[in-house]
Each structure stands twice: as C-alpha cells, then as structure tokens.
Motif scaffolding. Structure first.
Motif, PDB file in Angstrom:
ATOM      1  N   PHE A 192      -9.410  -5.613 -14.982  1.00  0.00           N
ATOM      2  CA  PHE A 192      -9.121  -5.266 -13.603  1.00  0.00           C
ATOM      3  C   PHE A 192      -9.102  -6.535 -12.751  1.00  0.00           C
ATOM      4  O   PHE A 192      -9.624  -7.577 -13.155  1.00  0.00           O
ATOM      5  CB  PHE A 192     -10.178  -4.310 -13.054  1.00  0.00           C
ATOM      6  CG  PHE A 192     -10.189  -2.966 -13.719  1.00  0.00           C
ATOM      7  CD1 PHE A 192      -9.035  -2.226 -13.855  1.00  0.00           C
ATOM      8  CD2 PHE A 192     -11.369  -2.430 -14.206  1.00  0.00           C
ATOM      9  CE1 PHE A 192      -9.042  -0.983 -14.460  1.00  0.00           C
ATOM     10  CE2 PHE A 192     -11.396  -1.188 -14.820  1.00  0.00           C
ATOM     11  CZ  PHE A 192     -10.228  -0.467 -14.942  1.00  0.00           C
ATOM     12  N   TYR A 215     -12.840   2.708  -9.597  1.00  0.00           N
ATOM     13  CA  TYR A 215     -12.824   2.463  -8.155  1.00  0.00           C
ATOM     14  C   TYR A 215     -13.874   1.433  -7.762  1.00  0.00           C
ATOM     15  O   TYR A 215     -14.872   1.225  -8.444  1.00  0.00           O
ATOM     16  CB  TYR A 215     -13.060   3.761  -7.375  1.00  0.00           C
ATOM     17  CG  TYR A 215     -14.423   4.399  -7.577  1.00  0.00           C
ATOM     18  CD1 TYR A 215     -15.471   4.116  -6.706  1.00  0.00           C
ATOM     19  CD2 TYR A 215     -14.649   5.276  -8.633  1.00  0.00           C
ATOM     20  CE1 TYR A 215     -16.720   4.697  -6.884  1.00  0.00           C
ATOM     21  CE2 TYR A 215     -15.886   5.857  -8.819  1.00  0.00           C
ATOM     22  CZ  TYR A 215     -16.920   5.568  -7.941  1.00  0.00           C
ATOM     23  OH  TYR A 215     -18.155   6.143  -8.140  1.00  0.00           O
ATOM     24  N   TYR A 221      -7.992   2.828  -8.922  1.00  0.00           N
ATOM     25  CA  TYR A 221      -6.983   2.780  -9.964  1.00  0.00           C
ATOM     26  C   TYR A 221      -7.045   4.067 -10.781  1.00  0.00           C
ATOM     27  O   TYR A 221      -8.102   4.690 -10.924  1.00  0.00           O
ATOM     28  CB  TYR A 221      -7.204   1.583 -10.887  1.00  0.00           C
ATOM     29  CG  TYR A 221      -6.760   0.264 -10.302  1.00  0.00           C
ATOM     30  CD1 TYR A 221      -5.479  -0.221 -10.527  1.00  0.00           C
ATOM     31  CD2 TYR A 221      -7.623  -0.493  -9.518  1.00  0.00           C
ATOM     32  CE1 TYR A 221      -5.062  -1.426  -9.994  1.00  0.00           C
ATOM     33  CE2 TYR A 221      -7.218  -1.702  -8.975  1.00  0.00           C
ATOM     34  CZ  TYR A 221      -5.931  -2.168  -9.218  1.00  0.00           C
ATOM     35  OH  TYR A 221      -5.530  -3.362  -8.674  1.00  0.00           O
ATOM     36  N   SER A 223      -5.765   5.967 -14.530  1.00  0.00           N
ATOM     37  CA  SER A 223      -5.188   5.914 -15.865  1.00  0.00           C
ATOM     38  C   SER A 223      -4.787   7.324 -16.283  1.00  0.00           C
ATOM     39  O   SER A 223      -5.548   8.273 -16.082  1.00  0.00           O
ATOM     40  CB  SER A 223      -6.181   5.346 -16.877  1.00  0.00           C
ATOM     41  OG  SER A 223      -5.658   5.457 -18.197  1.00  0.00           O
ATOM     42  N   PHE A 230      -3.988   1.035 -16.475  1.00  0.00           N
ATOM     43  CA  PHE A 230      -4.323   1.550 -15.146  1.00  0.00           C
ATOM     44  C   PHE A 230      -3.275   1.095 -14.151  1.00  0.00           C
ATOM     45  O   PHE A 230      -2.714   0.001 -14.266  1.00  0.00           O
ATOM     46  CB  PHE A 230      -5.699   1.039 -14.696  1.00  0.00           C
ATOM     47  CG  PHE A 230      -6.860   1.686 -15.393  1.00  0.00           C
ATOM     48  CD1 PHE A 230      -7.567   2.723 -14.791  1.00  0.00           C
ATOM     49  CD2 PHE A 230      -7.263   1.245 -16.645  1.00  0.00           C
ATOM     50  CE1 PHE A 230      -8.639   3.317 -15.431  1.00  0.00           C
ATOM     51  CE2 PHE A 230      -8.341   1.840 -17.297  1.00  0.00           C
ATOM     52  CZ  PHE A 230      -9.027   2.875 -16.686  1.00  0.00           C
ATOM     53  N   SER A 231      -3.022   1.918 -13.145  1.00  0.00           N
ATOM     54  CA  SER A 231      -2.127   1.544 -12.062  1.00  0.00           C
ATOM     55  C   SER A 231      -2.786   1.876 -10.734  1.00  0.00           C
ATOM     56  O   SER A 231      -3.678   2.730 -10.659  1.00  0.00           O
ATOM     57  CB  SER A 231      -0.787   2.272 -12.181  1.00  0.00           C
ATOM     58  OG  SER A 231      -0.968   3.675 -12.147  1.00  0.00           O
ATOM     59  N   LEU A 232      -2.343   1.210  -9.676  1.00  0.00           N
ATOM     60  CA  LEU A 232      -2.926   1.412  -8.358  1.00  0.00           C
ATOM     61  C   LEU A 232      -2.714   2.852  -7.910  1.00  0.00           C
ATOM     62  O   LEU A 232      -1.595   3.372  -7.937  1.00  0.00           O
ATOM     63  CB  LEU A 232      -2.294   0.450  -7.356  1.00  0.00           C
ATOM     64  CG  LEU A 232      -2.815   0.543  -5.921  1.00  0.00           C
ATOM     65  CD1 LEU A 232      -4.281   0.137  -5.858  1.00  0.00           C
ATOM     66  CD2 LEU A 232      -1.973  -0.341  -5.003  1.00  0.00           C
ATOM     67  N   TYR A 233      -3.783   3.493  -7.492  1.00  0.00           N
ATOM     68  CA  TYR A 233      -3.724   4.880  -7.032  1.00  0.00           C
ATOM     69  C   TYR A 233      -3.855   4.965  -5.515  1.00  0.00           C
ATOM     70  O   TYR A 233      -3.157   5.710  -4.866  1.00  0.00           O
ATOM     71  CB  TYR A 233      -4.837   5.683  -7.701  1.00  0.00           C
ATOM     72  CG  TYR A 233      -4.842   7.157  -7.367  1.00  0.00           C
ATOM     73  CD1 TYR A 233      -3.963   8.030  -7.980  1.00  0.00           C
ATOM     74  CD2 TYR A 233      -5.742   7.675  -6.439  1.00  0.00           C
ATOM     75  CE1 TYR A 233      -3.963   9.383  -7.690  1.00  0.00           C
ATOM     76  CE2 TYR A 233      -5.759   9.022  -6.130  1.00  0.00           C
ATOM     77  CZ  TYR A 233      -4.867   9.874  -6.763  1.00  0.00           C
ATOM     78  OH  TYR A 233      -4.870  11.211  -6.466  1.00  0.00           O
ATOM     79  N   SER A 235      -5.455   2.520  -1.851  1.00  0.00           N
ATOM     80  CA  SER A 235      -6.155   1.368  -1.272  1.00  0.00           C
ATOM     81  C   SER A 235      -6.763   1.773   0.064  1.00  0.00           C
ATOM     82  O   SER A 235      -6.210   1.477   1.126  1.00  0.00           O
ATOM     83  CB  SER A 235      -5.210   0.184  -1.080  1.00  0.00           C
ATOM     84  OG  SER A 235      -4.698  -0.264  -2.303  1.00  0.00           O
TER      85      SER A 235
END
Length: 253
Positions: A192, A215, A221, A223, A230-233, A235
């Motif tokens: 990360f 988090y 993030y 998955s 993982f990708s950004l979920y 912010s």
C-alpha cells in the motif's frame, strides 16, 4: 451489540481507578440505560483492557476479553459467570487482536508477540478450535515470502471460510498478506502507499469471500479478488484516525 430489535444489548469494557471493568445493558435505547457489571475473576489491577469479543454462536452468554495481555473468557457473563484466563502468551508478548468466526464454532484467533519475547513484535498467530481450551501457536516467518516486516498490525478471519486469514503489516515492502490454511502459510503480499492500514472483511453479502477493505485516516481501498489487488474506493476528507463500520441494514449496502 446483541439482543432483540436493533441490537439493544451492548457491552463495554475498560478500566476504572486502575482496575478492569466489564458491564452490559439490555437496552441501549432506553432514556437511562441500566448497566450491570460482572468483574468476577478479573485481576484486581489493570492498565490494558482491549479486544472485547462476543462468541458469534452464543453472544448472549459467552464473551472474550484481553486484560493485561491475557485472554479471559466468560461463558455466562449475564448470569453470574466468572471470567477465567484461557491464554497467556509467553514472555512479554503483547496481544494485538482477538478474532472469532461464524464459520467455525470454537475458533478463537489471537495475534500476539514473538514467542521469544524479542522486541514484543506481533508475529505469532495462535488459534484454538475448541473455544480456547488448547491453542496452536504459529510464528509467521519467511516461509512463503522472502522478507516480512517487523510486525503484524491487524488480523481478520473469514466469516464464510474460517481457514482464510488476512493481515496488515507495519512497514513496507509488504503491507498485506493472506493465508488460506488458518495462518500456517502466508502469500500474496500487496504494497500500500502507506503502512498504517487496518482491515475490514464484510460479514454479510460476502459469501464468495472475495471482497475486503483496507483503510487508514484518509483513504479506503477495496479488493474484489480476496486481496490479490486493491484499488482506491474512497478518500474521505479526514485528518483523524478513521474507524470503519459497515451498515448491513440494507441488502445492497
């Protein structure tokens, strides 16, 4: 919380005047909730009281509690039962986490320090399959990955398949690892952008056990492939430590 309605029963634990304290209320929504204490069997003094957990198969009777880095269990906390010590990690070990699983009756997982006591690093995953009567301790080494960081930060246990463990680490290059054999071997590390991540595994709507969240204070993030990537979920615009709780009241949440 547990109980009728919207989880009306709530339990709390902490310290008061240097002593461990545990109490519960049957109706947290009452105008003036009545709290009942049960401290029988707990030590007289304590500075560390953490990781209060209910047994998912008997939440109205059985609870686990970390007091001074010793795991205590009470099988009748609402009806006069006594707390008893079931696991005391060797040396000066610090308990980092306690986890249970609705997928496996009797499973108790404890993340704690190195069995040698060197530095107190949380690198041991001990688990019991009989409610804490006996434990197997697994030192997380470099068996599957060439180099591990100095500490596991959190560990979560599968709620669909209890052999699935996931853990976040305290430093790069490996911030996430997973195990599919109850913590015996670890693989699939992911790095990360920061090393202060916590993990959340959805309990409901996660029957294929693919989705999990990582988090920290300012980013979440996701998955969808059991931690393979993982990708950004999200912010959120926050500057304080974030605590995540999932709302299961709606089927599509």
């Amino acid at each position: 919380g547990q109980g009728t309605g919207r989880g009306a029963r709530v339990a709390v634990a902490g310290t008061s005047n240097g002593a461990p304290r545990f109490a519960w209320t049957e109706d947290i929504f009452a105008a003036s909730p009545t709290w009942t204490a049960n401290n029988t069997g707990l030590p007289g003094t304590a500075t560390v009281v953490n990781n209060l957990r209910f047994d998912p198969f008997s939440p109205s009777t059985t609870a686990f509690l970390d007091v001074e880095n010793i795991v205590y269990k009470n099988t009748a906390y609402r009806t006069g039962g006594s707390w008893s010590s079931i696991f005391d990690p060797p040396g000066a070990s610090v308990i980092g986490d306690i986890r249970l699983s609705i997928a496996s009756p009797g499973l108790v997982v404890v993340l704690h320090g190195d069995v040698t006591g060197a530095g107190g690093d949380d690198l041991v995953v001990s688990h019991s399959h009989n409610g804490g009567t006996t434990f197997t301790s697994i030192y997380v080494s470099d068996a599957a990955i060439s180099t591990y960081p100095d500490r596991l930060r959190r560990v979560i246990v599968g709620q669909w398949d209890s052999t699935f463990f996931a853990a976040s680490w305290s430093s790069i290059p490996f911030d996430f690892g997973k195990s599919t054999d109850t913590g015996h071997t670890w693989s699939n590390s992911v790095e990360f952008p920061s090393d202060v991540f916590h993990l959340m595994l959805p309990y409901k709507g996660n029957s294929n056990q693919q989705e999990l969240f990582a988090y920290r204070s300012d980013v979440v993030y996701q998955s969808t492939n059991q931690g393979g990537s993982f990708s950004l979920y999200s912010s959120p615009a926050l500057t304080v430590t974030t605590t995540v709780q999932l709302d299961f009241s709606a089927a599509d949440t």
